[in-house]
Design an enzyme around this catalytic site. Sequence first.
Site, PDB file in Angstrom:
ATOM      1  N   GLY A   1       0.821  -1.265  -0.017  1.00 21.62           N
ATOM      2  CA  GLY A   1      -0.036  -0.076   0.072  1.00 21.62           C
ATOM      3  C   GLY A   1       0.797   1.296  -0.031  1.00 21.62           C
ATOM      4  O   GLY A   1       1.999   1.183   0.231  1.00 21.62           O
ATOM      5  N   CYS A   2       0.349   2.267  -0.556  1.00 19.11           N
ATOM      6  CA  CYS A   2       1.193   3.460  -0.571  1.00 19.11           C
ATOM      7  C   CYS A   2       1.325   4.205   0.730  1.00 19.11           C
ATOM      8  O   CYS A   2       2.676   4.533   1.025  1.00 19.11           O
ATOM      9  CB  CYS A   2       0.411   4.597  -1.287  1.00 19.11           C
ATOM     10  SG  CYS A   2      -1.490   5.030  -0.893  1.00 19.11           S
ATOM     11  N   TYR A   3       0.296   4.286   1.861  1.00 18.98           N
ATOM     12  CA  TYR A   3       0.748   4.714   2.994  1.00 18.98           C
ATOM     13  C   TYR A   3       1.992   3.983   3.724  1.00 18.98           C
ATOM     14  O   TYR A   3       2.826   4.540   4.308  1.00 18.98           O
ATOM     15  CB  TYR A   3      -0.576   5.010   3.941  1.00 18.98           C
ATOM     16  CG  TYR A   3      -1.516   5.877   3.373  1.00 18.98           C
ATOM     17  CD1 TYR A   3      -1.176   7.309   3.682  1.00 18.98           C
ATOM     18  CD2 TYR A   3      -2.852   5.681   3.218  1.00 18.98           C
ATOM     19  CE1 TYR A   3      -2.073   8.405   3.196  1.00 18.98           C
ATOM     20  CE2 TYR A   3      -3.673   6.661   2.999  1.00 18.98           C
ATOM     21  CZ  TYR A   3      -3.345   8.088   2.969  1.00 18.98           C
ATOM     22  OH  TYR A   3      -4.205   8.985   2.718  1.00 18.98           O
TER      23      TYR A   3
ATOM     24  N   THR B   1       4.174   2.154   2.594  1.00 19.32           N
ATOM     25  CA  THR B   1       5.601   2.031   2.197  1.00 19.32           C
ATOM     26  C   THR B   1       6.068   3.312   2.551  1.00 19.32           C
ATOM     27  O   THR B   1       7.347   3.119   3.325  1.00 19.32           O
ATOM     28  CB  THR B   1       5.332   2.314   0.542  1.00 19.32           C
ATOM     29  OG1 THR B   1       4.831   1.188  -0.017  1.00 19.32           O
ATOM     30  CG2 THR B   1       6.667   2.588   0.017  1.00 19.32           C
TER      31      THR B   1
END
Lengths: 335, 335, 335, 335
Positions: C146-148, C150
């Site tokens: 997921g972006c958050y 990472t």
Amino acid sequence: MKHRVGIVGFRGYSGAELVALLDRHRHAEALLMEHRGDAGHESGLRRPKGPKQVPATAEAVRAEKIEIVFLGTPAEVSMELAPVMLDAGTRVIDLSGAFRLRTPENYTRWYRESHTQPALLAEAVYGLPEFCRERIPGARLVANPGCYPTAANLAIRPLLEAVAIDRAAGIVCDAKSGVSGAGRKATLKNSFCEVTENFAAYSILNHRHVPEVLMVSGLEEREFSFTAQLLPLDRGILETIYFHATNGATAEDLLGIYAKRYANEPFIRLYKAGHVPDLRAVQRTNFCDIGVTLDPATGRAVVVSAIDNLTKGAAGQAVQNMNLMLGLAETEGLL
Amino acid sequence: MKHRVGIVGFRGYSGAELVALLDRHRHAEALLMEHRGDAGHESGLRRPKGPKQVPATAEAVRAEKIEIVFLGTPAEVSMELAPVMLDAGTRVIDLSGAFRLRTPENYTRWYRESHTQPALLAEAVYGLPEFCRERIPGARLVANPGCYPTAANLAIRPLLEAVAIDRAAGIVCDAKSGVSGAGRKATLKNSFCEVTENFAAYSILNHRHVPEVLMVSGLEEREFSFTAQLLPLDRGILETIYFHATNGATAEDLLGIYAKRYANEPFIRLYKAGHVPDLRAVQRTNFCDIGVTLDPATGRAVVVSAIDNLTKGAAGQAVQNMNLMLGLAETEGLL
Amino acid sequence: MKHRVGIVGFRGYSGAELVALLDRHRHAEALLMEHRGDAGHESGLRRPKGPKQVPATAEAVRAEKIEIVFLGTPAEVSMELAPVMLDAGTRVIDLSGAFRLRTPENYTRWYRESHTQPALLAEAVYGLPEFCRERIPGARLVANPGCYPTAANLAIRPLLEAVAIDRAAGIVCDAKSGVSGAGRKATLKNSFCEVTENFAAYSILNHRHVPEVLMVSGLEEREFSFTAQLLPLDRGILETIYFHATNGATAEDLLGIYAKRYANEPFIRLYKAGHVPDLRAVQRTNFCDIGVTLDPATGRAVVVSAIDNLTKGAAGQAVQNMNLMLGLAETEGLL
Amino acid sequence: MKHRVGIVGFRGYSGAELVALLDRHRHAEALLMEHRGDAGHESGLRRPKGPKQVPATAEAVRAEKIEIVFLGTPAEVSMELAPVMLDAGTRVIDLSGAFRLRTPENYTRWYRESHTQPALLAEAVYGLPEFCRERIPGARLVANPGCYPTAANLAIRPLLEAVAIDRAAGIVCDAKSGVSGAGRKATLKNSFCEVTENFAAYSILNHRHVPEVLMVSGLEEREFSFTAQLLPLDRGILETIYFHATNGATAEDLLGIYAKRYANEPFIRLYKAGHVPDLRAVQRTNFCDIGVTLDPATGRAVVVSAIDNLTKGAAGQAVQNMNLMLGLAETEGLL
């Protein structure tokens, strides 16, 4: 071996775009040429990378064997630096308005100051490859076109050449630009709170880019109404161009004129009849996108022409000119 | 008969907001007080309307019978003008940071310059009505609170008073503000192209608004971590505040503490448990909106506090203070 | 010969970013794999160019000899397509949350639906190269992070490994994301007028990305407070992370820990002590930029971690994983 | 005693603006009239305040003694509700396009659907007070004008009446609008990521607002070229209007025509020659601001007309019409 080129004004928006474009170029290597008054902006990165930095002097040009210098400077600085650089034996691509018009008189009329380098003005080649390609390879000094005239001339001139526009009724060019077109400087007018959620017209009918359109298209001033407007966004120019088509031409007819004229042009893209580009289509590209809508019952036509003001409207076109001047593929580093 | 008040710095964002708020006020009339260096911005309107304009001098204060002067000026100008205005017999509401802290030493630590009016600093009343209401009506000089501390103190102090926060674990206040909080001036940092599509933290752990939070809340510096951040929008402050609740408190418990403390406050609005305000809820209002989310299993709590930095965070709160000083209804002109 | 890879969900923001990244990749060639319900968006261009389009079926995988399929689809679609694709003999990089957590129970808790492919969930490799690099080359199914998480894990885990964070006091991660993180779909919440000039928190303390941080960092849920917030901009994630440093560590000490851990990492950039990245620094790059501010008197630390949610937070990291799976240089197509 | 009015479609942008405007109105009180399919949006506020809510039925109209119903609904819903409301004995101000044109044939041509209430279409009064004021007080059904035509007609008609425009050369109206003009609904086209940093033209030469301009101004379709364009901002319309002035008129001459025609109009503001409004000047006001630039050597003229699309372009003008219908001061609640 890469060609060595120098960039003066590398902290401005066009200059920084040049740095980024040349970083991806396989056959050219950029040096940053520091000019007086360019207050440095320290990177917070622990290991900042970047091109070599040298002073913007004739000595540096010679010592570093710089073949072309890009001037991303205000017109008055370009008038001062261009002769220095040329005398040092390099060639110059100037991104300011200093060398775009043909006569000192015309320059004075639109820029409201006198021109200090009339001989260079006479020598300079206007760097719109789609219409001036043959003269660019041999030029010492190329005047990179203004952003607004690039989008306007690419849309208007082929139709004028084909006599597809009823000139008697005039042409309206309603132009909108992102804020980066105004350059990287602190002004109240361009501060965030003044621009966000706002939209404003400026330089109505007397913008200094108008004479470039007249010069390239051959239009008379009375035939061409131009308004520049500030969009609340970073980059991109979109021009909505109104005229009456001649002789019952259809949208397809006009698109056919463009298609023929631009058959071999790598940076012009056309849209289907009734479709037009938005800014998103051209941002961060060197394309000029053109679309046509036309009411066949009345001949009223609307052409939309869109470019990225920092790419095809400035740094990208400058690299295109550099490629031509260095005998490289015109699209190198730009696709 | 309307009370006459004066505004110095009426071209700044807070000053202009004061002009707009007072234009709708039934019992006060604003005069614009021109201070040196305030370059005029000519209106393009054929028949511009607006309040009367006078110089920012003691003479004008006396001649116009001005009862209160708002100073929407930088701290150093406020330190210079406040004594002049007070000597002329008027009262002062200062919107800068000049008179908010209690001692010259504390001022020097956070503002990094010496304080030239220590006696006035000692006399000034901190103008956060929800916690200092009784002293404001009689004050000669009111220091209008900073925007960040207003949102922070209104959210934090009731919970600290009720011993609902585990101070040992510390409080984090992650604050985000629109660009108008930086004032109306031309800086590269606040120019449109630098701000749009960007987000940046600044003054991490050492913002000059921190001491106002410590002063009002009673927190120690080590208990309070504060970061200010710039949102790509015009107006509004939203603070996300993290702490551990004591004694198994629930979100409802914390909301109950707020509800009791703010039962008679016209400008505090509370949200249902698990709901929090966004900026839209408070923009162009004088409200401070507060919402609570809490994980009952661990006591981790998140309080969101939102205000409009130009209203409750500046001009609106200044009018609220003016109303108190003039014996008017506190909400006059603000609902 | 280029490796052939397929993209399902190529019209979403992550999918389109994949198409763009792979267009610049020297050793891979993308095919667009049309899945049911992907209503086509007709290009207005006269001569639209683009990758070949095939159906998202096992037959197409075999016929086109596709080596890796990227799933840029919602979790429930990924759970349906992943086994089909794997059975057809290709490998899969899934960009949804379907295969990131380790157990069906944990998936059900955070995603509030049951997991239909528990065997694949057990087999999937979490694709955060900086911490799971050795397992990626041999994986059949990679769960792209997921972006958050990472941005959070890259900032937090090295400090936890070095015991530089006082875990008892907890870690706060205040995260802000551009709107493209929500995917390309029409919702009122993400419509322009609701987002512009607004800022809002959502999923406070219970965002479905939280378990990825706990899984990679080893933190307990009670030690980690996370809030996601929506910035009025297109792309980028910036996380402001608060904690107390142990043992009198300085900002330089923490930066030293990062520098050692990430000495050979091509996509991590560090800032000088007291400097932090803004979003601009990482947009349209695959970098994760990390900066540290610390108050030595109290040990309060603030780490800022920034990525582009569509690049390092989605498509860029997916290409990084693809490079590892195909035995190519990890940075190919990403610098 | 306040007049009771009802608002159907109060959750749309125009409807919500009506609610806000009427909240400040001294002589009218709004009721929210819930229509089927208006999914409720729960407020997170603990003590949400707001107007009384009733169903959008004839019964409610009678029971609540509602004098005027505002329809902030799509045209097809307005065609359905208007006769129901009128039969219940109330009057109607419709904000959709349902009743603006004069004939069902014209409606069908531009809206591409048939008109189900031709008798009401014939009865409806076009609610542009500056040109239709005398018929509004006695009207049962007022068709509130479109946003684009309001700005266009107010700029064009006085000059046409004074024969100051060379109609043979045609008039170009290049219009730009904020996104709220498209209404409050979830569409991909109006989602944040598609709009931010973008600019796009739509409905070129065939926008359904065109016939309102022809109807009010008396222009022929062939004389009027109109393009609508979407600005990346919330609210406001700015139209740049190009034509040739007749008989050597100057900017001052044109301004004189406006000044005379609008001498008693409270909502028209004029600019000095060569000055034009920006959007900021009119946002959140009911003003239409008009400025003129003209090149005396050639007669080319550019008029800029700006309004707030939700105020003078919708809800504000609706309140203006309501004031006229109820015999109140026309500016009540609008200054």
